[in-house]
Design a protein around this motif. Structure first.
Motif, PDB file in Angstrom:
ATOM      1  N   ILE A 151      -0.310  -1.232 -13.382  1.00 17.26           N
ATOM      2  CA  ILE A 151      -0.579  -1.163 -11.941  1.00 17.26           C
ATOM      3  C   ILE A 151      -0.070   0.174 -11.412  1.00 17.26           C
ATOM      4  O   ILE A 151       0.780   0.818 -12.039  1.00 17.26           O
ATOM      5  N   VAL A 152      -0.592   0.589 -10.276  1.00 16.12           N
ATOM      6  CA  VAL A 152      -0.119   1.824  -9.642  1.00 16.12           C
ATOM      7  C   VAL A 152       0.849   1.427  -8.530  1.00 16.12           C
ATOM      8  O   VAL A 152       0.500   0.636  -7.648  1.00 16.12           O
ATOM      9  N   ASP A 184       3.863   7.998  -0.507  1.00 15.90           N
ATOM     10  CA  ASP A 184       2.471   7.523  -0.561  1.00 15.90           C
ATOM     11  C   ASP A 184       2.154   6.687   0.681  1.00 15.90           C
ATOM     12  O   ASP A 184       1.085   6.818   1.274  1.00 15.90           O
ATOM     13  N   TYR A 185       3.098   5.829   1.056  1.00 15.91           N
ATOM     14  CA  TYR A 185       2.872   4.992   2.251  1.00 15.91           C
ATOM     15  C   TYR A 185       2.839   5.846   3.516  1.00 15.91           C
ATOM     16  O   TYR A 185       1.953   5.695   4.363  1.00 15.91           O
ATOM     17  N   ILE A 186       3.809   6.758   3.624  1.00 16.61           N
ATOM     18  CA  ILE A 186       3.888   7.594   4.840  1.00 16.61           C
ATOM     19  C   ILE A 186       2.645   8.480   4.955  1.00 16.61           C
ATOM     20  O   ILE A 186       1.996   8.553   5.998  1.00 16.61           O
ATOM     21  N   MET A 187       2.295   9.137   3.838  1.00 24.19           N
ATOM     22  CA  MET A 187       1.130  10.034   3.862  1.00 24.19           C
ATOM     23  C   MET A 187      -0.168   9.244   3.969  1.00 24.19           C
ATOM     24  O   MET A 187      -1.184   9.776   4.406  1.00 24.19           O
ATOM     25  N   VAL A 244       9.230   0.385   0.345  1.00 20.75           N
ATOM     26  CA  VAL A 244       8.460   0.254  -0.907  1.00 20.75           C
ATOM     27  C   VAL A 244       8.546  -1.177  -1.438  1.00 20.75           C
ATOM     28  O   VAL A 244       7.535  -1.766  -1.838  1.00 20.75           O
ATOM     29  N   ASN A 245       9.762  -1.748  -1.431  1.00 20.13           N
ATOM     30  CA  ASN A 245       9.937  -3.109  -1.961  1.00 20.13           C
ATOM     31  C   ASN A 245       9.070  -4.109  -1.204  1.00 20.13           C
ATOM     32  O   ASN A 245       8.437  -4.978  -1.800  1.00 20.13           O
ATOM     33  N   TYR A 246       9.056  -3.978   0.127  1.00 21.32           N
ATOM     34  CA  TYR A 246       8.284  -4.934   0.921  1.00 21.32           C
ATOM     35  C   TYR A 246       6.785  -4.824   0.594  1.00 21.32           C
ATOM     36  O   TYR A 246       6.135  -5.815   0.254  1.00 21.32           O
ATOM     37  N   GLN A 251      -1.581  -2.017   0.221  1.00 17.23           N
ATOM     38  CA  GLN A 251      -1.858  -0.586   0.007  1.00 17.23           C
ATOM     39  C   GLN A 251      -1.792   0.159   1.343  1.00 17.23           C
ATOM     40  O   GLN A 251      -2.033  -0.427   2.397  1.00 17.23           O
ATOM     41  N   PRO A 252      -1.499   1.473   1.297  1.00 18.06           N
ATOM     42  CA  PRO A 252      -1.534   2.260   2.533  1.00 18.06           C
ATOM     43  C   PRO A 252      -2.930   2.194   3.155  1.00 18.06           C
ATOM     44  O   PRO A 252      -3.928   2.071   2.424  1.00 18.06           O
ATOM     45  N   PRO A 253      -3.036   2.279   4.515  1.00 16.85           N
ATOM     46  CA  PRO A 253      -4.350   2.183   5.157  1.00 16.85           C
ATOM     47  C   PRO A 253      -5.330   3.243   4.671  1.00 16.85           C
ATOM     48  O   PRO A 253      -6.504   2.972   4.458  1.00 16.85           O
TER      49      PRO A 253
END
Length: 531
Positions: free
Chosen positions: A274-275, A281-284, A515-517, A524-526
């Protein structure tokens, strides 16, 4: 602007010839990593503890953001752990080593003597730190069991665990993962676990992986049951209906015994790549951090007009409450697009009827409690202070539940689009401890973190209890928090430190909590960037 993280670096730690502090057995070492920020040392992470070993190779790796433009001072401390407390001050100190991350990455592998606090050598003890750049955020999820393992124990049955090793460029093997020990069982089923693909095989599906099965012994003399080699290409074929199985071979036994078949079967039931997204990654990818402030207006703060009150504004217009808001808010505001922050007070009698409220907007506008930027919170606080009467009690749960309602609404979006950070600043002893524990346990299931800054000189032991570092927090009914979301710090620890130090300490755990949540709930990020 938030500093640009150039890359992530994974540090592997091993030690040799450690001091032996245990009578009748060997030291049980653990390595703690500290980072120096503005002249103060803060713990970043710690490895597992290895029992009875003076030459430990730690399985847990340290993951650090590497900034080219910063001098990142690091300290590696080795301790002999003989108790269950999180605090290291009651453990035997085996030596330490200080350096910069730049020194480690420029030499890839650094071997240095360990030093005592007085700067003298810690016996012949030395530390080896190996750095690898993490270029791949793919992770392997494995489910493994075994059957008919050899019994190595005279009384009872073997206590098996697995070690996974990857092969380096020079042909040597490096341990990358150790499973938990399953006591007294020749047919163990290990818990599912994750290993980064880079750690396991340098992301090369055809590179050899060596798996060793051991019988755990308390004295550190673990017995090899058997081993085998495989590759990710082979493991990826595993499924629950058609597991990939290996004979566990003990070469010494095979050479001695003609009729030898194997020392058991190790069975891979599931193998999935998995990735895993990083914080950046979430912020960007468009995740917004929503910042809310809760301010303690209880009577124990003292009359705001009196210079010994915690709410007293000094001639230059500041106090500990404002310093904490500025320090934490200045970092978080970079991650919030509209820079509109709700700010609430609790524990005061408020106009016009002077009823006690535990959740009032400090701009006195319930339909729009938002302040524009951190400066807006500061202005609203200064305007609110003369209009309220400090009262009590100190109840946290209403504000926690208020933010949790918004976090719960955000979960409807099914993407990692919003995460909520609540900063509570308080002068002390919490009144509604049971309700607060329950509120935190409920919030632990939501995209939310809570930072508590204690101002003044009160006894903050109840706050330390809410910070789950020393064990899992439970609600009054006994339900455990699914993750640790509270970070507590006493402001007095930072009174003489540079203004960045408080923020760096209280925000240190937030990226991992985010990240854990999102990874737990597979969100995934929007705007997932193109691979």
């Amino acid at each position: 602007m938030a500093a640009q993280c150039v890359t992530k670096v994974e540090l592997s730690i091993a030690c040799t010839n450690l001091l032996d502090k245990d009578v009748g057995s060997k030291s049980d070492p653990l390595c703690v990593l500290l980072q120096n920020t503005s002249g103060q040392w803060y713990e970043v992470d710690r490895t597992e503890r290895i029992k009875n070993s003076l030459n430990p190779k730690f399985a847990k790796k340290f993951l650090i953001d590497y900034y080219f433009e910063l001098v990142q001072k690091l300290k590696f401390g080795i301790y002999d752990i003989d108790n269950k407390t999180f605090d290291l001050s009651d453990d035997d100190f085996l030596g330490e080593f200080e350096c910069t991350l730049g020194q480690i990455v420029s030499s890839r592998a650094l071997t240095k003597p360990l030093l005592l606090k007085n700067g003298k050598p810690a016996g012949r003890g030395s530390i080896m730190i190996t750095a690898e750049e993490v270029k791949d955020n793919r992770v392997v999820v494995l489910e493994v069991e075994a059957r008919k393992l050899d019994n190595k124990d005279f009384f009872g049955k073997s206590d098996p665990y697995l070690e996974f090793h990857k092969q380096t460029g020079d042909g040597s093997w490096v341990m990358v993962h150790r499973t938990e020990v399953i006591k007294n069982n020749l047919n163990p089923v290990w818990r599912p676990f994750k290993i980064s693909l880079n750690s396991l095989c340098y992301s090369d599906m055809d590179k050899s992986i060596k798996v060793e099965c051991y019988d755990y012994d308390n004295d550190g003399s673990h017995d090899l049951i058997g081993s085998f080699q495989t590759t990710m290409s082979k493991l990826k074929e595993a499924s629950r209906s058609s597991p990939v199985e290996f004979e566990c071979i003990n070469e010494k036994k095979r050479q001695k015994k003609k009729s030898y078949k194997n020392s058991g079967i190790v069975s891979f039931k599931h193998c999935e790549v998995i990735v895993e997204c990083t914080f950046l990654d979430y912020i960007m990818g468009g995740c917004q951090l929503n910042f809310t402030v809760g301010i303690d207006f209880t009577g124990s703060n003292g009359d705001p007009r009196s210079p010994d009150s915690l709410h007293y504004l000094s001639p230059n217009g500041v106090n500990e409450y404002l310093t904490a808001i500025w320090s934490v808010g200045m970092v978080i505001q970079d991650y919030d697009a509209d820079k509109m922050f709700p700010a609430f007070g609790f524990g005061a009698q408020i106009p016009p009827s002077f009823q006690v409220s535990h959740e009032f907007p400090i701009n006195f506008n319930p339909s729009n409690p938002f302040c524009s930027g951190i400066q807006g919170i500061v202005d609203a606080y200064r305007a609110c202070l003369p209009q309220v009467k400090l009262y009590g009690p100190t109840n946290f749960s209403p504000i926690i539940n208020h933010v949790a309602r918004f976090a719960a609404a955000a979960t409807q979006q099914q993407t990692a689009s919003q995460y909520f950070i609540l900063l509570i600043i308080t002068d002390g002893v919490i009144t509604d401890l049971d309700q607060t524990r329950t509120a935190i346990v409920n919030a632990s299931k939501l995209p939310m973190s809570i930072i508590i800054v204690g101002v003044g000189g009160a006894d903050f032991s109840a706050m330390e209890f809410l910070d789950g570092d020393n064990g899992v927090l439970r609600s009054s009914s006994g339900e455990p928090a699914v993750r640790d979301i509270v970070q507590f710090v006493p402001f007095r620890k930072f009174q003489n430190a540079p203004k960045e130090a408080l923020a760096q300490c209280v925000l240190a755990e937030v990226p991992q909590q985010v990240v854990n949540y999102f990874s737990t709930y597979k969100l995934q990020p929007p705007n997932t960037p193109a691979a």
